[in-house]
Design an enzyme around this catalytic site. Structure first.
Site, PDB file in Angstrom:
ATOM      1  N   ARG A  33       0.854  -1.185   0.000  1.00  0.00           N
ATOM      2  CA  ARG A  33       0.000   0.000   0.000  1.00  0.00           C
ATOM      3  C   ARG A  33       0.887   1.232   0.000  1.00  0.00           C
ATOM      4  O   ARG A  33       1.918   1.264   0.680  1.00  0.00           O
ATOM      5  CB  ARG A  33      -0.923   0.025   1.228  1.00  0.00           C
ATOM      6  CG  ARG A  33      -2.107  -0.941   1.134  1.00  0.00           C
ATOM      7  CD  ARG A  33      -3.115  -0.506   0.057  1.00  0.00           C
ATOM      8  NE  ARG A  33      -4.247  -1.398  -0.079  1.00  0.00           N
ATOM      9  CZ  ARG A  33      -4.384  -2.355  -1.007  1.00  0.00           C
ATOM     10  NH1 ARG A  33      -3.413  -2.573  -1.871  1.00  0.00           N
ATOM     11  NH2 ARG A  33      -5.484  -3.072  -1.071  1.00  0.00           N
ATOM     12  N   HIS A  90      -0.499  -0.914 -10.384  1.00  0.00           N
ATOM     13  CA  HIS A  90      -1.253  -1.734  -9.421  1.00  0.00           C
ATOM     14  C   HIS A  90      -1.742  -3.040 -10.072  1.00  0.00           C
ATOM     15  O   HIS A  90      -2.938  -3.346 -10.066  1.00  0.00           O
ATOM     16  CB  HIS A  90      -2.441  -0.952  -8.837  1.00  0.00           C
ATOM     17  CG  HIS A  90      -2.854  -1.479  -7.485  1.00  0.00           C
ATOM     18  ND1 HIS A  90      -3.422  -0.680  -6.526  1.00  0.00           N
ATOM     19  CD2 HIS A  90      -2.781  -2.725  -6.947  1.00  0.00           C
ATOM     20  CE1 HIS A  90      -3.687  -1.416  -5.452  1.00  0.00           C
ATOM     21  NE2 HIS A  90      -3.314  -2.658  -5.686  1.00  0.00           N
ATOM     22  N   GLU A 110      -4.150   6.934  -7.510  1.00  0.00           N
ATOM     23  CA  GLU A 110      -4.236   5.995  -8.639  1.00  0.00           C
ATOM     24  C   GLU A 110      -5.452   6.350  -9.479  1.00  0.00           C
ATOM     25  O   GLU A 110      -6.555   6.423  -8.926  1.00  0.00           O
ATOM     26  CB  GLU A 110      -4.332   4.557  -8.116  1.00  0.00           C
ATOM     27  CG  GLU A 110      -3.073   4.137  -7.374  1.00  0.00           C
ATOM     28  CD  GLU A 110      -3.084   2.679  -6.915  1.00  0.00           C
ATOM     29  OE1 GLU A 110      -4.020   1.956  -7.273  1.00  0.00           O
ATOM     30  OE2 GLU A 110      -2.150   2.279  -6.203  1.00  0.00           O
TER      31      GLU A 110
HETATM   32  N1  LIG Z   1      -0.334  -4.959  -5.456  1.00  0.00           N
HETATM   33  C1  LIG Z   1      -1.429  -5.684  -5.435  1.00  0.00           C
HETATM   34  O1  LIG Z   1      -2.137  -5.810  -6.424  1.00  0.00           O
HETATM   35  C2  LIG Z   1      -1.797  -6.408  -4.177  1.00  0.00           C
HETATM   36  C3  LIG Z   1      -2.517  -7.608  -4.264  1.00  0.00           C
HETATM   37  C4  LIG Z   1      -2.802  -8.293  -3.098  1.00  0.00           C
HETATM   38  C5  LIG Z   1      -2.417  -7.763  -1.854  1.00  0.00           C
HETATM   39  N2  LIG Z   1      -1.758  -6.584  -1.808  1.00  0.00           N
HETATM   40  C6  LIG Z   1      -1.343  -6.017  -0.514  1.00  0.00           C
HETATM   41  O2  LIG Z   1      -0.287  -6.814   0.006  1.00  0.00           O
HETATM   42  C7  LIG Z   1      -0.236  -6.660   1.438  1.00  0.00           C
HETATM   43  C8  LIG Z   1      -0.008  -8.004   2.105  1.00  0.00           C
HETATM   44  O3  LIG Z   1      -1.039  -8.928   1.777  1.00  0.00           O
HETATM   45  P1  LIG Z   1      -1.073 -10.393   2.456  1.00  0.00           P
HETATM   46  O4  LIG Z   1      -2.125 -11.158   1.751  1.00  0.00           O
HETATM   47  O5  LIG Z   1       0.290 -10.944   2.567  1.00  0.00           O
HETATM   48  O6  LIG Z   1      -1.604  -9.984   3.920  1.00  0.00           O
HETATM   49  P2  LIG Z   1      -1.536 -10.875   5.255  1.00  0.00           P
HETATM   50  O7  LIG Z   1      -2.619 -10.349   6.124  1.00  0.00           O
HETATM   51  O8  LIG Z   1      -1.516 -12.323   4.935  1.00  0.00           O
HETATM   52  O9  LIG Z   1      -0.121 -10.487   5.876  1.00  0.00           O
HETATM   53  C9  LIG Z   1       0.168  -9.228   6.416  1.00  0.00           C
HETATM   54  C10 LIG Z   1       1.202  -9.452   7.529  1.00  0.00           C
HETATM   55  O10 LIG Z   1       1.657  -8.155   7.953  1.00  0.00           O
HETATM   56  C11 LIG Z   1       1.821  -8.214   9.379  1.00  0.00           C
HETATM   57  N3  LIG Z   1       1.798  -6.837   9.848  1.00  0.00           N
HETATM   58  C12 LIG Z   1       0.739  -6.006   9.986  1.00  0.00           C
HETATM   59  N4  LIG Z   1       1.163  -4.776  10.360  1.00  0.00           N
HETATM   60  C13 LIG Z   1       2.515  -4.847  10.468  1.00  0.00           C
HETATM   61  C14 LIG Z   1       3.517  -3.904  10.825  1.00  0.00           C
HETATM   62  N5  LIG Z   1       3.232  -2.633  11.120  1.00  0.00           N
HETATM   63  N6  LIG Z   1       4.811  -4.325  10.825  1.00  0.00           N
HETATM   64  C15 LIG Z   1       5.128  -5.599  10.526  1.00  0.00           C
HETATM   65  N7  LIG Z   1       4.217  -6.544  10.183  1.00  0.00           N
HETATM   66  C16 LIG Z   1       2.927  -6.157  10.154  1.00  0.00           C
HETATM   67  C17 LIG Z   1       0.687  -9.092   9.870  1.00  0.00           C
HETATM   68  O11 LIG Z   1       0.948  -9.628  11.143  1.00  0.00           O
HETATM   69  C18 LIG Z   1       0.648 -10.156   8.772  1.00  0.00           C
HETATM   70  O12 LIG Z   1       1.473 -11.281   9.104  1.00  0.00           O
HETATM   71  C19 LIG Z   1      -1.544  -5.952   1.804  1.00  0.00           C
HETATM   72  O13 LIG Z   1      -1.267  -4.567   1.980  1.00  0.00           O
HETATM   73  C20 LIG Z   1      -2.393  -6.100   0.574  1.00  0.00           C
HETATM   74  O14 LIG Z   1      -3.337  -5.065   0.455  1.00  0.00           O
HETATM   75  C21 LIG Z   1      -1.436  -5.900  -2.938  1.00  0.00           C
END
Ligand SMILES: NC(=O)c1ccc[n+]([C@@H]2O[C@H](COP(=O)([O-])OP(=O)(O)OC[C@H]3O[C@@H](n4cnc5c(N)ncnc54)[C@H](O)[C@@H]3O)[C@@H](O)[C@H]2O)c1
Length: 303
Positions: A230, A277, A259
């Site tokens: 993000r 994205h 975006e």
């Molecule tokens: N670019 C894209 O198109 C796209 C697609 C899918 C997901 N995403 C983004 O990817 C990110 C991760 O997705 P995911 O499925 O792995 O999520 P997830 O919930 O499986 O994992 C997120 C992890 O981050 C940890 N976390 C939360 N806050 C934290 C902090 N301040 N410091 C350290 N660790 C922290 C949580 O404990 C968790 O283990 C999200 O922001 C999601 O929106 C982007």
């Protein structure tokens, strides 16, 4: 008949499967003025990222009492006022597992691009240039340290791919060291900053940036940053300053403060590798998202 409104499109295989299961599927985008009245006529609303399900949509839906389920096809649900929806008895679901491998692969696309200047070579070669010397200082990923911030679904998937490439993986997650038998090294956040050659972010949207000017100051000179999570996780102005000074050698962004992106200081920056994205935008992820949506709806409305 259960009526489904898909405002940002839905995989055709999913639309077909839902229709065959006896659901009525309408695919139509509505702007924020029209959406509240329209959404209130459906049992299920399926969105991707373009549609925002905010308070007015939920309030209008409460009046008719028809809307029972909102599904975000994707991971982040920050385009939905999910807490408010749940308070009002509307269930909110997402498809968190469908796109992890796609996002992780894009991270490597960008890492290779940064390591070998592909993002720049593609531009200059299209201008008819042959800048072989300029790109002679490329590096290999093998042997480098990848620091992951956030070790959830995408973080873990990225770690496995990095290990296969011969990278050393360290990570930080607020929940601490996750699986007991995990071969990767959990470290404090400052150690990720201090030891990584590449840093990739995989945490949810945050109010304050993790990659701030202070954090950048703790990093190795010539570090690379990749953000597919993000935009709010990085202080963009601090990033641009560090790219200009050379403190950060290059960065890759798939997510932006605005975006579509409007700031030329970002999109014209010569040290940025960028994608609009598209982390989850693969054929395979779309199919899995569609499958997950069909499962969520058919489980919820089992006859
Ligand atoms: N670019 C894209 O198109 C796209 C697609 C899918 C997901 N995403 C983004 O990817 C990110 C991760 O997705 P995911 O499925 O792995 O999520 P997830 O919930 O499986 O994992 C997120 C992890 O981050 C940890 N976390 C939360 N806050 C934290 C902090 N301040 N410091 C350290 N660790 C922290 C949580 O404990 C968790 O283990 C999200 O922001 C999601 O929106 C982007």
């Amino acid at each position: 008949m259960v009526k489904i409104l898909a405002t940002d499109g839905i995989e055709s295989s999913a639309a077909k499967a839902l229709t065959e299961l006896g659901f009525e599927v309408t695919q139509q985008f509505y702007d924020e003025n029209e959406l509240p009245a329209r959404a209130a006529e459906y049992d299920v609303v399926v969105v991707r990222s373009a549609t925002k399900i905010r308070k007015p949509v939920i309030d209008e839906a409460v009046k008719t009492g028809k809307l029972k389920l909102v599904i975000r096809g994707g991971v982040g649900i920050d385009n939905i006022d999910a807490v408010y929806a749940k308070e009002k008895g509307i269930e909110v679901q997402n498809t968190p597992n469908a796109s992890s491998a796609s996002v992780a692969e894009l991270v490597f696309g960008h890492m290779f691009s940064l390591a070998r200047f592909l993002y720049d070579a593609n531009v200059t070669m299209r201008e008819g240039k042959w800048e072989k010397k300029k790109y002679a200082e490329g590096i290999e990923l093998a042997g480098k340290t990848l620091g992951l911030i956030g070790f959830g679904r995408i973080g873990r998937c990225t770690a496995k791919m990095a290990a296969a490439l011969g990278m050393k993986v360290i990570y930080h997650d607020i929940t601490g060291h996750l699986p007991e038998n995990d071969p990767f090294a959990f470290v404090p956040l400052d150690e990720v900053f201090a030891k990584s050659d590449f840093i990739s972010l995989h945490v949810p949207k945050a109010d304050a940036p993790i990659i701030s000017a202070d954090a950048i100051a703790k990093m190795k000179d010539g570090v690379f940053i990749i953000n597919t999570a993000r935009a709010t996780l990085i202080d963009t102005q601090a990033l641009l300053k560090a790219l200009d000074s050379g403190k950060i050698a290059g960065a890759a962004l798939d997510v932006f403060d605005e975006e579509p992106i409007k700031d030329p200081a970002v999109y014209k920056h010569p040290k940025l590798s960028m994608t609009p994205h598209t982390g989850a935008s693969t054929v395979e992820a779309q199919l899995r998202i569609g499958d997950d949506i069909v499962k969520i709806i058919s489980d919820r409305f089992k006859k």
